[in-house]
Design an enzyme around this catalytic site. Structure first.
Site, mmCIF file in Angstrom:
data_model
loop_
_atom_site.group_PDB
_atom_site.id
_atom_site.type_symbol
_atom_site.label_atom_id
_atom_site.label_comp_id
_atom_site.label_asym_id
_atom_site.label_seq_id
_atom_site.Cartn_x
_atom_site.Cartn_y
_atom_site.Cartn_z
ATOM 1 N N ARG A 29 28.275 4.288 28.811
ATOM 2 C CA ARG A 29 28.717 3.546 29.985
ATOM 3 C C ARG A 29 27.692 2.518 30.469
ATOM 4 O O ARG A 29 27.997 1.340 30.566
ATOM 5 C CB ARG A 29 29.033 4.511 31.130
ATOM 6 C CG ARG A 29 29.677 3.806 32.328
ATOM 7 C CD ARG A 29 29.811 4.706 33.527
ATOM 8 N NE ARG A 29 30.494 5.946 33.225
ATOM 9 C CZ ARG A 29 30.658 6.922 34.102
ATOM 10 N NH1 ARG A 29 30.162 6.804 35.320
ATOM 11 N NH2 ARG A 29 31.279 8.048 33.768
ATOM 12 N N HIS A 75 39.823 2.608 25.875
ATOM 13 C CA HIS A 75 38.977 2.890 27.043
ATOM 14 C C HIS A 75 39.820 3.557 28.130
ATOM 15 O O HIS A 75 40.355 2.882 29.016
ATOM 16 C CB HIS A 75 38.369 1.571 27.554
ATOM 17 C CG HIS A 75 37.175 1.751 28.434
ATOM 18 N ND1 HIS A 75 35.964 2.203 27.960
ATOM 19 C CD2 HIS A 75 37.003 1.539 29.758
ATOM 20 C CE1 HIS A 75 35.094 2.243 28.952
ATOM 21 N NE2 HIS A 75 35.693 1.858 30.053
ATOM 22 N N TYR A 119 48.106 -12.457 37.272
ATOM 23 C CA TYR A 119 48.148 -13.904 37.515
ATOM 24 C C TYR A 119 47.248 -14.694 36.571
ATOM 25 O O TYR A 119 47.352 -15.909 36.503
ATOM 26 C CB TYR A 119 47.725 -14.216 38.958
ATOM 27 C CG TYR A 119 48.625 -13.606 39.999
ATOM 28 C CD1 TYR A 119 49.989 -13.890 40.024
ATOM 29 C CD2 TYR A 119 48.119 -12.755 40.966
ATOM 30 C CE1 TYR A 119 50.820 -13.333 40.970
ATOM 31 C CE2 TYR A 119 48.933 -12.186 41.935
ATOM 32 C CZ TYR A 119 50.291 -12.469 41.930
ATOM 33 O OH TYR A 119 51.105 -11.922 42.869
#
Length: 759
Positions: A29, A75, A119
């Site tokens: 991570r 993931h 968007y």
């Protein structure tokens, strides 16, 4: 069987689980891999985009689709976190060489967040494609994804040192990393030098990499010695300043324009901080700030007067705002994807180069396998062309043509064919004795249009070219020098694409020497005018214009009245001494005007409501003060040591709650104290210590009660006080009350004030 130690069992269980969590955070991570410079989430995003064929020259795809595929396939974490990571890779003000080409609102340098993933659209950049180059050629190891359905790369091939090029930031368990971005051209130059001179020193590499190259530009003012130490040890910091210039407005007036701000400083927050600096008058030379930015950064700073020195003003702003920041370097990375280590610059570049060599050898072996397979097929095709009629015969009439092709003795067939003069090969090839299963399968899958006579020449030419290529690859794999030469060649090609001559490839961050910051006091920018400071019993303070009569009757709020009234100048600083033993500093220029009732002093400084104001003095830097508490302790302190820099004030006299009593400016060589028991003691001033902070020493001894007042005077002039009738009385014969500090003293002389105060 003995009892089970539940505490030890619980400790072991928690320890095991926390260790697992810590390792997961460190390896999967927070820390980047030294080889490709990526954390797992970024690697998975790029791999998912490559599977979606989002090449730099292709079309865009909705970010929601990309983050969704990444989450579903590789993931299994929050899609918001994945989208945030992807959006950051597209922000050219955060990433030196963006890996994602974003279309839509991906945030800005002001700190505004990107639009929702539904968007925006994205595709890979050329830099991302360079990181993935050779991925399909067995250049790196693949591992199963989280559910075993698919495989994902453990590391990317990475044709450039992305770890240093784009930097990285992360906080793991018990460790963290913080690496600034660098210029790719300089990094490749350093890599080429390291290939030529493997034992090069870290300091030598600084000839190629002078320091970080931030995407937002700016000016690094760190000393070369500190930079060298940071790169040699893997830990350090870089002072980074905004880039600015003086803009002439004509008639002697000017303004400063900031064109580049420090890395990771949000422009909107910077403007707010500068406005706060103006409001609090931390930089009295600065009058106004305006943000005139459009696509570029343009922050305008107006000086208070045209006589201000721009260098001095900017020096003060660098110290009091984020126009100067400190970027910490902590080169903590995963070596080989497994071991966290704080590396030097050389170690990080070495890890990248070793990775490139591994990629080169793996790709070469992969190519060898492909060549061997193709050569085997070509040999079969050539045999088929030499004996085309026999091949057609077998395919047409044999029940199992594949087995028949393999069983046929093509050497005898060749002899028979040539003796009958049926066919003469233009290449003069002698065929092999038999075909392999792979060759037979390739012949059976061959299209009819390939059976033209000219094809044999092309097959032979291809075979010869592949044999030459194979020999070259075998020579490459056998020679370290050839391998490093090939890696150098690849690096030069990458430098040509992303180097300083490419768009956006030139160095953005410059270097300079930090000038010494000169403090300009507020008084230097304020016109010196006389005022009369008035503070009421309830703590309302104001400044009347001019030096008025101190006995003049003034207006106060109902129930309030005068407490302190004295003459001062607008350039003065006032020292406010509270019963809590703290000193607070107020600028006389900041006091409200005298037309109203003023403002509460407690709002101007952080003076608690329950704390009484003992005294207010005009600050004199060279003077000294006598401080004493009601408990009878005190000391001498220089006035310059009690000036507070913050609204919280400065603790000087350590007292019990509400016990501070006296703050007198020293004027003389003797001290007189009087207790609540009306006993007076006189002793030399030099018996008191000079301190910056503390409880002090005992001034007078009491059986009960405490101190009422203290003052200083010149022994030759005598001790003065006001009698009950308001007349000044002076006592010069003081032997009766003279004694050692901390003695009891004698009863006050006749006519001493009943309130036990000297004045």
């Amino acid at each position: 069987m003995g009892p089970i130690d539940t505490t030890e069992t619980l400790r072991k269980a928690i320890g095991d689980r926390y260790l697992t969590y810590a390792l997961s955070t460190i390896m999967h991570r927070a820390l980047p891999d030294a080889r490709d410079g990526l954390k797992p989430v970024h690697r998975r995003i790029l791999y998912a985009m490559s599977r979606l064929r989002l090449s730099p020259t292709g079309g865009f795809l909705k970010s929601a689709k990309i983050s969704g595929d990444t989450m579903g396939d590789f993931h299994p974490h929050g899609d918001a976190a994945i989208y945030d990571a992807m959006a950051r890779l597209a922000q050219d003000f955060n990433v030196r060489y963006p890996l994602v080409d974003g279309q839509g609102n991906f945030g800005n340098i002001d700190g505004d967040n990107p639009a929702a993933s539904r968007y925006t659209e994205a595709r890979m950049t050329a830099a991302a494609e360079a990181l993935l180059e050779g991925l399909a050629e067995d250049s790196v190891d693949f591992r199963d994804n989280y559910d075993g359905r698919l495989t994902e790369p453990a590391v990317l091939p990475a044709t450039f040192p992305n770890l240093l090029a784009n930097g990285s930031t992360g906080i793991a368990v018990g460790m963290a990393t913080n690496i600034p971005p660098h210029n790719l051209h300089e990094l490749i130059d350093a890599c080429l030098h390291l290939i030529k001179t493997p034992d090069a020193r870290d300091d030598t590499l600084l000839n190629y990499i002078p320091g970080p190259d931030f995407p937002t530009g700016g000016v690094i003012v760190e000393t070369p010695e500190n930079i060298a130490t940071a790169y040699r040890t893997g830990r350090g910091a870089f002072r980074l300043r905004a880039k600015w210039e003086v803009e002439d407005l004509g008639r002697g007036t000017w303004q400063i324009v900031v064109t580049e701000i420090p890395y990771q400083v949000q422009k909107s927050k910077l403007i707010e901080k500068l406005a706060e600096v103006i409001q609090l008058k931390k930089v009295p030379l600065l009058a106004d700030v305006r943000d005139e930015s459009a696509e570029d950064v343009r922050i305008v700073l107006e000086p208070r007067a045209k006589t201000v020195d721009p260098e001095v003003m900017m020096g003060m702003l660098f110290r009091n705002s984020d126009l100067e920041t400190r970027f910490s370097l902590n080169m903590n990375v995963l070596i080989d994807g497994l071991t966290p280590k704080v590396c030097s610059l050389k170690e990080v570049l070495r890890a990248f180069l070793d990775h490139r060599r591994e990629v080169l050898t793996r790709r070469s072996r992969y190519r060898l396998e492909k060549i061997d397979h193709r050569l085997e097929v070509l040999e079969g095709f050539i045999i088929a062309f030499l004996h085309l009629d026999r091949v057609i015969d077998i395919i047409r009439y044999d029940d199992d043509p594949k087995k028949a092709l393999i069983a046929e003795d093509w050497a005898k067939t060749h002899v028979r064919a040539t003796s009958e003069a049926d066919y003469r090969s233009p290449t003069g090839i002698d065929p092999e004795v038999s075909l392999t299963e792979t060759q037979a399968e390739a012949i059976l899958n061959m299209r009819l249009r390939s059976l033209r006579r000219l094809e044999e020449m092309e097959l032979v030419a291809e075979r010869d070219a592949l044999r030459a290529e194979r020999a070259g690859i075998e020579e490459l794999l056998a020679s370290d020098d050839l391998q490093w030469a090939r890696i150098s060649e690849q690096l030069r090609e990458t430098r040509k694409i992303f180097g300083r001559d490419s768009i956006g490839g030139a160095r953005r961050t410059q270097f300079a020497t930090a000038a010494e910051v000169v403090d300009v006091p507020l008084e230097a920018m304020i016109d010196k005018e006389p005022i009369t400071v008035v503070c009421s019993k309830m703590g309302w303070i104001r400044a009347m214009t001019g030096h008025i009569d101190l006995t003049r009757e003034l207006k106060f709020k109902d129930g309030d009245g005068p407490r302190f009234i004295f003459h001062a100048e607008t350039t003065d600083r006032l020292l406010v001494f509270g019963a809590n033993g703290r000193f607070y500093t107020v600028s006389a220029a900041n006091l409200p005007g005298g037309r109203g009732m003023g403002e509460p002093l407690r709002l101007m400084v952080d003076l608690p409501n329950e704390t009484e104001i003992i005294d207010i003095l005009v600050h004199k830097p060279d003077a000294k003060l006598l401080l004493a508490s009601a408990e009878g302790n005190g000391f001498v302190v220089p006035e310059s040591d009690v000036v507070a820099q913050t609204k919280n004030g400065k603790q000087v006299l350590n007292v019990a709650s509400g016990a501070a009593l006296v703050c007198k400016r020293i004027d003389g060589d003797f001290v007189a104290v009087v207790g609540e028991n009306r006993k007076v003691l006189v002793f030399p001033l030099d018996e008191l210590p000079e301190m910056g902070r503390g409880k002090g020493v005992r001034l007078q001894k009491y059986k009960d009660g405490g101190l009422s007042d203290a003052t200083t005077f010149t022994r030759a002039d005598g001790l003065s006080w006001l009698d009950p009738a308001g007349r000044t009385r002076t006592e010069t014969e003081l032997d009766e009350w003279s004694g050692k500090r901390a003695s009891a003293g004698r009863m006050a002389p006749r006519g001493f004030p009943r309130d036990n105060k000297f004045n």
